[in-house]
Design an enzyme around this catalytic site. Structure first.
Site, PDB file in Angstrom:
ATOM      1  N   GLU A 174       7.777  94.973   8.596  1.00 27.04           N
ATOM      2  CA  GLU A 174       7.942  93.519   8.754  1.00 27.04           C
ATOM      3  C   GLU A 174       6.960  92.761   7.859  1.00 27.04           C
ATOM      4  O   GLU A 174       7.318  91.768   7.220  1.00 27.04           O
ATOM      5  CB  GLU A 174       7.763  93.130  10.231  1.00 27.04           C
ATOM      6  N   ASP A 186       4.186  92.662  18.887  1.00 28.53           N
ATOM      7  CA  ASP A 186       5.610  92.861  19.161  1.00 28.53           C
ATOM      8  C   ASP A 186       5.995  94.341  19.091  1.00 28.53           C
ATOM      9  O   ASP A 186       6.674  94.865  19.977  1.00 28.53           O
ATOM     10  CB  ASP A 186       6.462  92.062  18.161  1.00 28.53           C
TER      11      ASP A 186
END
Ligand code: GLA
Length: 398
Positions: A174, A186
């Site tokens: 990410e 996350d």
């Protein structure tokens, strides 16, 4: 028809969901999937924006999750179809490039590229994806997508990795492939979840502690259904303001700053860095405190910590939208509420409440009507359970 229903009905039961996903697989690719994998979304119970400051977060991996139904291919091609978006991506494992037009494609491509860069040997596959994590709502739908896909590659390959490594590789995908500089919250939540408990995550040494929530208290997520506009730019700005504060205080990260140290040296900091630092230092302490009082069931303390967190998010960190303020009012006025605050990065999206377990229905009804009356927006309310982290599962388990 079935897939249309699945696209809109988040509360569909898991048997119907599995049948719908299998039917879509048959329609798209022919035959049956050989491997099922899932990874949960998450809601942060306390610790907004503390992860990239290497602080503490109390997080709950939730029962809303992303599923992959997959079958290996021997030609090194990956074909993925998402039922939620009605979209397909196809790429070759030996030549993975980002594409400008589609973010979800970059998340999946990024995971494949990053796992390969780490030396892992991937098999091609056909897979159908279905998620019950609302997209762009602050519940980590992207981490659930990444971690479930990494689990598919793990399941189809001849290797396995620890949940910690999987989380770090997905975060790398990410950060570097997609270009979103998120912290570790996350992906760690999505990989390390344990049914029945929240996790107190120490983002400096990456250790987690399981936290039992008193059984009389339920976690209820309230979706403002308002756009998280500008959130990406604002997120990066908050990050750099924290970094600026840390540098001026002569430390590497705000984790090293205590409340006393900040009080003594606050005049050395410009605004808004000074406000941002004040929030993060207090929010770190609140994450640790909330873990204690949720376990003991000290309801007044839960309410107080949540109120302080929201107040700081609004006035010091400045991540609250008008929709969030309206939702906070609606949650605090609803029957059974124990405490309520922001969730995720802020700027709209979901918020979280602690609610008396016996009164979740009344709470839901109260929030739905009060928020709609105040904003003309129709909110969504999800009562969630703590869920296990990313894993393969058998269809027969459903
Ligand atoms: C987003 C990021 C996380 C974290 C939260 C705020 O969800 O992806 O890493 O920074 O915002 O706590």
């Amino acid at each position: 028809m079935l897939s249309m229903k699945l696209d809109t009905d988040w509360d569909v039961d898991t048997k119907a969901r599995a049948e719908g996903v299998a039917a879509c697989f048959r329609e798209r690719f022919g035959g049956e999937p050989e491997l099922w994998a899932r990874a949960p979304g998450r809601v942060d119970l306390m610790g907004s924006h503390t992860d990239y400051n290497l602080g503490f977060v109390l997080t709950l991996p939730i029962s809303r999750d992303t599923w992959f139904a997959a079958r290996r291919r021997d030609d090194g091609i990956v074909r993925l179809h998402t039922m939620n978006l009605g979209a397909t991506d196809e790429f070759k494992l030996k030549d993975i490039r980002p594409i400008a037009e589609s973010r979800w494609c970059n998340y999946v491509r990024g995971v494949a590229a990053t796992l390969q860069d780490a030396g892992l040997v991937l098999k091609g596959c056909d897979a159908v994806i279905h998620s019950t994590v609302p997209v762009e709502a602050g519940l980590s739908s992207s981490a659930a997508l990444e971690c479930a896909l990494a689990t598919v590659f793990e399941g189809l390959g001849d290797w396995s990795m620890t949940p910690e490594r999987k989380a770090l590789l997905c975060q790398k995908a990410e950060n570097e492939f997609v270009g979103v500089k998120c912290g570790i919250l996350d992906q760690y939540s999505s990989c390390l979840g344990r049914a029945g408990c929240a996790l107190l995550l120490d983002c400096r040494d990456l250790s987690t502690r399981r936290v039992q929530i008193d059984e009389g208290i339920r976690v209820v997520i309230c979706n403002t259904m308002s756009q998280r506009r500008l959130s990406r730019g604002e997120y990066m700005q908050r990050r750099s303001e924290c970094e600026q504060g840390a540098a001026l205080l002569g430390v590497t990260t705000l984790r090293e700053v205590t409340a006393d140290m900040l009080t003594a040296r606050r005049r050395e900091l410009p605004e808004p860095a000074s406000r941002r630092c004040e929030f993060i230092v207090a929010e770190n302490a609140r994450a640790v405190s909330l873990a204690e009082v949720l376990t003991t069931g000290d309801r007044p303390a839960v309410g107080r910590l949540c109120a302080e967190s929201f107040e700081g998010a609004r006035n010091l960190y400045e991540i609250c939208s008008t929709a969030m303020v309206a939702m906070m009012d609606a949650m605090l006025a609803a029957p059974g509420v124990i405490g309520a605050r922001q969730a995720g990065a802020g700027f709209g999206g979901c918020m979280v409440a602690f609610v008396d377990a016996e009164r979740t229905d009344a709470f839901r009804t109260g929030v739905l009507s009060a928020y709609q009356r105040a904003t003309q927006l129709v909110p969504e309310v999800y009562v969630v359970e703590a869920a296990n982290g990313a894993a393969v599962f058998g269809r027969e388990e459903i």
